[in-house]
Structures are given as C-alpha cells and as structure tokens.
Design an enzyme around this catalytic site. Structure first.
Site, PDB file in Angstrom:
ATOM      1  N   ASP A  16      47.471   3.370  45.923  1.00  0.00           N
ATOM      2  CA  ASP A  16      45.773   3.389  45.925  1.00  0.00           C
ATOM      3  C   ASP A  16      45.329   2.697  47.402  1.00  0.00           C
ATOM      4  O   ASP A  16      46.392   2.170  47.889  1.00  0.00           O
ATOM      5  CB  ASP A  16      45.336   2.275  45.047  1.00  0.00           C
ATOM      6  N   CYS A  79      43.809   6.282  42.695  1.00  0.00           N
ATOM      7  CA  CYS A  79      42.425   6.343  43.434  1.00  0.00           C
ATOM      8  C   CYS A  79      41.576   7.592  43.225  1.00  0.00           C
ATOM      9  O   CYS A  79      42.230   8.672  43.385  1.00  0.00           O
ATOM     10  CB  CYS A  79      42.914   6.077  44.850  1.00  0.00           C
ATOM     11  N   ASN A  80      40.458   7.501  42.926  1.00  0.00           N
ATOM     12  CA  ASN A  80      39.688   8.468  42.554  1.00  0.00           C
ATOM     13  C   ASN A  80      39.307   9.309  43.948  1.00  0.00           C
ATOM     14  O   ASN A  80      39.401  10.430  43.984  1.00  0.00           O
ATOM     15  CB  ASN A  80      38.299   7.922  42.103  1.00  0.00           C
ATOM     16  N   THR A  81      39.173   8.372  44.946  1.00  0.00           N
ATOM     17  CA  THR A  81      38.843   8.874  46.253  1.00  0.00           C
ATOM     18  C   THR A  81      39.903   9.845  46.808  1.00  0.00           C
ATOM     19  O   THR A  81      39.739  10.892  47.504  1.00  0.00           O
ATOM     20  CB  THR A  81      38.253   7.785  47.425  1.00  0.00           C
ATOM     21  N   CYS A 192      35.847   4.705  39.899  1.00  0.00           N
ATOM     22  CA  CYS A 192      36.758   4.104  41.075  1.00  0.00           C
ATOM     23  C   CYS A 192      37.695   3.097  40.310  1.00  0.00           C
ATOM     24  O   CYS A 192      37.246   2.236  39.461  1.00  0.00           O
ATOM     25  CB  CYS A 192      35.924   3.529  42.114  1.00  0.00           C
ATOM     26  N   THR A 193      39.020   3.195  40.599  1.00  0.00           N
ATOM     27  CA  THR A 193      40.136   2.320  39.904  1.00  0.00           C
ATOM     28  C   THR A 193      39.770   0.643  40.179  1.00  0.00           C
ATOM     29  O   THR A 193      40.608   0.099  39.592  1.00  0.00           O
ATOM     30  CB  THR A 193      41.395   2.757  40.361  1.00  0.00           C
ATOM     31  N   HIS A 194      38.921   0.379  41.409  1.00  0.00           N
ATOM     32  CA  HIS A 194      38.693  -0.815  41.375  1.00  0.00           C
ATOM     33  C   HIS A 194      37.691  -1.540  40.342  1.00  0.00           C
ATOM     34  O   HIS A 194      37.717  -2.723  39.938  1.00  0.00           O
ATOM     35  CB  HIS A 194      37.969  -1.069  42.755  1.00  0.00           C
TER      36      HIS A 194
END
Length: 283
Positions: A16, A79-81, A192-194
C-alpha cells in the site's frame, strides 16, 4: 522479471502507499492464519491520492518487484488508488502471479441501499480514475442508484501521522460527510484502505443527521479481498495446509518511519511484537 517457482510455503505479499493496507492485511491474517505475510508500506511516497497515474504505476511496479524478490506466491494491491492506476499493467506483465486488487464496494452497496443514494469516500485519484467512472456509471444504469463521490483530501495524511482520533481528523471527516448526509445517503463506501481506521468516528459524526432512522451502513471490502485471495490459492493448490499451531511471523517493510509502522501493526491490528519484524527499505 522472471518469476520464481511458486511454493505453498511462500509468503503472500501485500503493498500500500502507507499504513492503510494494514486494514486488508488484518483480514488476510484472520482468513488465512497459516500463511506467512510480507507487507510493504510505501510511506516515503504517500499519499498516492495526489499523484499522477504514471507516478502511481511506477511506485506499484517498484513495490511488486521488491516483493517478487522475496519470492511471494501471491500479491495483494491493498490500495484503491494503486488498483485503479496499476493493476491492469501488473496482471499483463506478471500473468502467472496471483494478483488481487481492492476496489470501492459499489456492487454490495447498490444491493443494500434503500434511498438509492450512496456516498463514496475516496481519494481524488480513485474518483477520477477510468475504472471507478466506468463501474459507477454501469451500476447506476443497471440499478438506478446514485453514487455521490467525495474526495477526502488530507484524511490519509492524518491517518499516516497516527492522528486518527485528533480534532483535525474529526473536522475533516465531518466536512466530507455533511454534504453526503444532506443528500440522504444511507450507505457509505470506504473507498480507501486507510479509512477503516477512522470508521469508528463515523457513527458519532452522523448520528445527529439520522436520529429517527437506521444508522448509516459502512462498506469495507477488505474481508472480500481476503476471501478472494483464499479462493485463488485454493484453486492453484498453493495454500499452506499444515500448521503446528504456531502463527507465522509477519515481515513489514517501509521507506518511511519504521517505528510508526511497528506501532500501527501492534496497536491498530494487534500483531504480537514477537511475531513481527519491521525493516527499512530504499526502493
């Protein structure tokens, strides 16, 4: 790069832009407790959300090559991005490698929404990506659901600073939630994984808008990613099938602050210190 021969005992690699992918690592660890895991936090280049697609692709290739040198048997782009910008390229260039990405949970959200209005919290890069635009348009046409995207600029930075509960984080999150609540969304997609690391704040910040209705539902796709990697390992007969009852170690690498990564692993997702090794890398 020539891929190594995959073996059952090889680790699963997860990367990520920083600490957010630990939310996915946690689900993988719970779903596949016998598997060795290697985590890469590209914190020296975080956040990805304000980078160009070319920059994100370059970082994704660097992280993947680093993990392949560790002889992983599968890769999770946590990570989505990075998934939106790089996963097609990675799959083309490493066709023999199991690669699982993470995408906003638009499909499950569309099935659950009663108001037909769904808020999507994500980075600007994810929202602007062709992958997101195509999927949201397709699902809207099929289900009459309206997806309302909200770019959460600065939220990843707060989480990376381990300030998920800080006043500034609450102010940012409230700022991004209010327009979605005014639009009468009943589902919030954590794109978003955050963001799962601030999910506990959302009921508190949304309760005043929904006093007489059901609480807003949150969609986090980390568990689905873990299930998918499990299915693919089983299909290729690559699961670690034996265990002496001892939980495998986790190796974590960062080009940022190793102590911050160690703290996140031990306090955010409860990895015992004796089962964790944290290293610096310069890729």
């Amino acid at each position: 790069m020539a891929l190594p021969k995959f073996t059952r005992s090889a680790p699963i690699g997860v990367f990520d832009s920083g600490l957010g992918g630990l939310s996915v690592l946690q689900h993988i660890r719970q779903t596949l407790p016998n598997e060795a895991l290697i985590y890469v936090a590209d914190s020296g280049f975080a956040p990805y959300g304000d980078k160009t697609s070319a920059e994100i692709l370059e970082r994704s290739i660097a992280a993947t090559d680093f993990l392949l040198n560790k002889k992983i048997k599968a890769l999770v782009v946590a990570c989505n991005t990075a998934t939106a910008a790089a996963i097609t390229h990675l799959r083309l260039h490493y066709p023999d490698l199991i690669i699982v990405g993470i995408e906003p949970g638009l499909k499950p959200a569309s099935r659950l929404s009663k108001t037909k209005k769904i808020g999507v919290l994500a980075t600007l890069s994810t929202i602007q990506s062709e992958k997101y635009q195509r999927l949201s348009a397709q699902l809207s046409a099929e289900t009459s659901v309206e997806f309302i995207p909200q770019a959460c600029v600065g939220l990843v930075d707060q989480i990376e600073k381990a300030e998920a509960n800080a006043d500034q984080t609450r102010l940012l999150l409230k700022k991004y939630l209010n327009p979605l609540l005014d639009a009468n969304v009943d589902i919030l997609v954590l794109g978003c994984t955050h963001y799962p690391f601030v999910a506990d704040l959302i009921p508190e910040l949304t309760s005043a808008h929904t006093p007489d209705s059901e609480p807003i539902k949150l969609i986090d796709t980390g568990k689905a990613v873990a299930s998918q990697i499990q299915r693919m390992l089983v299909e290729r007969d690559l699961t670690t099938s034996t265990s002496n009852g001892d939980i495998p170690r986790i190796d974590a690498y960062t080009n940022g602050n190793p102590e911050k990564l160690k703290h996140a692993c031990t306090h955010w997702i409860n990895i015992p210190e004796e089962k964790l090794s944290v290293f610096s890398f310069s890729t």
